[in-house]
Design an enzyme around this catalytic site. Structure first.
Site, mmCIF file in Angstrom:
data_model
loop_
_atom_site.group_PDB
_atom_site.id
_atom_site.type_symbol
_atom_site.label_atom_id
_atom_site.label_comp_id
_atom_site.label_asym_id
_atom_site.label_seq_id
_atom_site.Cartn_x
_atom_site.Cartn_y
_atom_site.Cartn_z
ATOM 1 N N GLY A 1 -15.470 35.251 -9.998
ATOM 2 C CA GLY A 1 -16.719 34.495 -10.046
ATOM 3 C C GLY A 1 -16.852 33.687 -11.320
ATOM 4 O O GLY A 1 -17.243 32.510 -11.293
ATOM 5 N N ASP A 2 -16.522 34.290 -12.453
ATOM 6 C CA ASP A 2 -16.580 33.578 -13.724
ATOM 7 C C ASP A 2 -15.599 32.415 -13.749
ATOM 8 O O ASP A 2 -15.930 31.312 -14.198
ATOM 9 C CB ASP A 2 -16.251 34.532 -14.874
ATOM 10 C CG ASP A 2 -17.330 35.566 -15.085
ATOM 11 O OD1 ASP A 2 -18.398 35.203 -15.600
ATOM 12 O OD2 ASP A 2 -17.113 36.735 -14.750
ATOM 13 N N SER A 3 -14.382 32.657 -13.286
ATOM 14 C CA SER A 3 -13.360 31.616 -13.352
ATOM 15 C C SER A 3 -13.687 30.449 -12.434
ATOM 16 O O SER A 3 -13.428 29.287 -12.777
ATOM 17 C CB SER A 3 -11.994 32.216 -12.992
ATOM 18 O OG SER A 3 -11.634 33.210 -13.934
#
Length: 397
Positions: A167-169
């Site tokens: 999700g962050d990436s």
């Protein structure tokens, strides 16, 4: 600095994953990235996952090519330094909780007045608006609410996560894309800087293909399906005789026929029910059973050799050991030899994408906390005495 982003100045006020990864990608292609860290411990990522001599190996990768300046943003003098940095910057990227930048006196109205050409990239759990904007949000929550966790895992089993911070990436990639579009607008004289609002939830949701129209028009809720790709057949993960797993994507019409020839099932190749994908998808279990019956009789190397000879897309499930040893990764410079501050040699991932004329580069690994504080402040015109006095008062480290 060299690279396609040479001359672009980026200020990073972020921690952990989303904003730092986005800034790292820009730094690899020549942008000057000044990372602002809090005194004391700095970015918590310095202590995340596996450590070497007290510092995260992920840190050295995530922060390569960046300059670290340590400022106590609770101090008005430190905020004033950020404002001076912003006056000639192209991008400021942050992943604080919505409203935190404003509380520091660094809201969009302030930054835009200081530098109308500045692009402000804001990454948060839910975005800068909406009823959930004040909720804390991490990448794992973005994956949950963005829809991907519901579709990940074995059929009927517990929703699973991918083994990385997906999700962050994904938010980082959207942030870089938005930043470059906004900077291009400025550089081509089409307008001033603007705010790029990136949500972790929405970045995941953006990858969810036809999930919404399938639900709205057909009432279909896509569920977990293990290694298969629902509605597209055959495309699945199959066991081999020696305990390995192979992913086979035989889902185009001609590839399907070649695959059936390889496994010795001309009856399935010639069956008119399976001439098109929709017919194959309706009988995916039958076709998968036939493929698995073949793969389990052969070792992984023989399976791959036969499929490659027939031009059928296939690949074994790689561990990191497989990746590091793979000659194709090596030939593509995707495994780079790096050196840590203590002189220890270590392999690191290479740079993506590959540009023919202006490729990215690794100039140095993640810096020590505040390693570039003096140099950055000196470029702002501060004397050694002024910097020393700021350090004595704890404004900088």
């Amino acid at each position: 600095m060299s690279g396609p982003l040479a001359g672009i100045k980026v200020i990073e006020i972020g921690a952990l994953i989303a904003a730092p990864f986005a800034a790292r990608l820009m730094a690899e292609f020549g942008a000057e990235v000044i990372k602002v860290e809090a005194p004391g411990d700095g970015d918590p990522l310095r202590k995340w996952r596996k450590l070497h001599n007290g510092t995260s190996l992920w840190w050295y990768l995530q922060s390569r090519n960046k300059q670290s300046i340590s400022l106590d943003l609770k101090s008005p003098e430190a905020v004033a330094i950020v404002k001076r940095l912003a006056q000639d910057a192209d991008v400021l990227i942050e992943n604080l909780k919505p409203g935190a930048l404003e509380k520091l006196g660094l809201g969009w109205d302030v930054l835009h007045a200081l530098n109308p050409k500045l692009t402000l990239v804001r990454i948060s759990g839910y975005g800068q608006t909406g009823p959930y904007k004040d909720r804390p949000g991490f990448g794992a929550i973005g994956e949950a609410m963005g829809g991907i966790r519901h579709t990940t895992g074995e059929a009927g089993g517990v929703p699973a996560r991918v083994g990385v911070s997906l999700g962050d990436s994904l938010a980082s990639l959207h942030a870089v894309m938005g930043a470059l579009m906004a900077v291009l607008r400025v550089k081509t004289g089409q307008g001033d800087g603007q705010v790029v609002d990136v949500s972790l939830v929405e970045s995941v949701f953006n990858l969810m293909e036809s999930l919404v129209p399938e639900y709205d028009l057909l009432g279909h809720v896509r569920e977990r399906s293990g290694g298969a790709l629902p509605g597209i057949a055959p495309s699945n993960t199959y066991p081999t005789r020696d305990g390995a797993y192979v992913v086979i994507a035989g889902n185009s019409n001609p590839i399907y026929k070649r695959l059936m020839a390889v496994i010795g099932r001309p009856d399935l190749a010639d069956d008119p029910r399976f001439a098109q994908n929709d017919g194959r998808a309706a009988q995916a279990a039958l076709i998968d059973g036939a493929i698995a019956g073949w793969t389990t009789r052969h070792g992984i190397d023989d399976v791959l050799a036969a499929l490659q000879a027939a031009d059928v897309p296939a690949g074994r499930i790689y561990s990191v050991a497989d990746i590091v040893a793979d000659p194709h990764y090596q030939a593509r410079d995707m495994i780079l030899q790096s050196e840590l501050p203590d002189g220890v040699k270590v392999k690191m991932p290479g740079i993506v994408p590959k540009l023919s004329d202006t490729p990215g580069a690794v100039r140095w690994q993640g810096p020590m906390l505040g390693e570039h504080t003096d140099a950055v402040l000196a470029r702002l015109g501060m004397t050694a005495g002024e910097i020393a006095r700021l350090r004595e008062r704890g404004v900088v480290q």
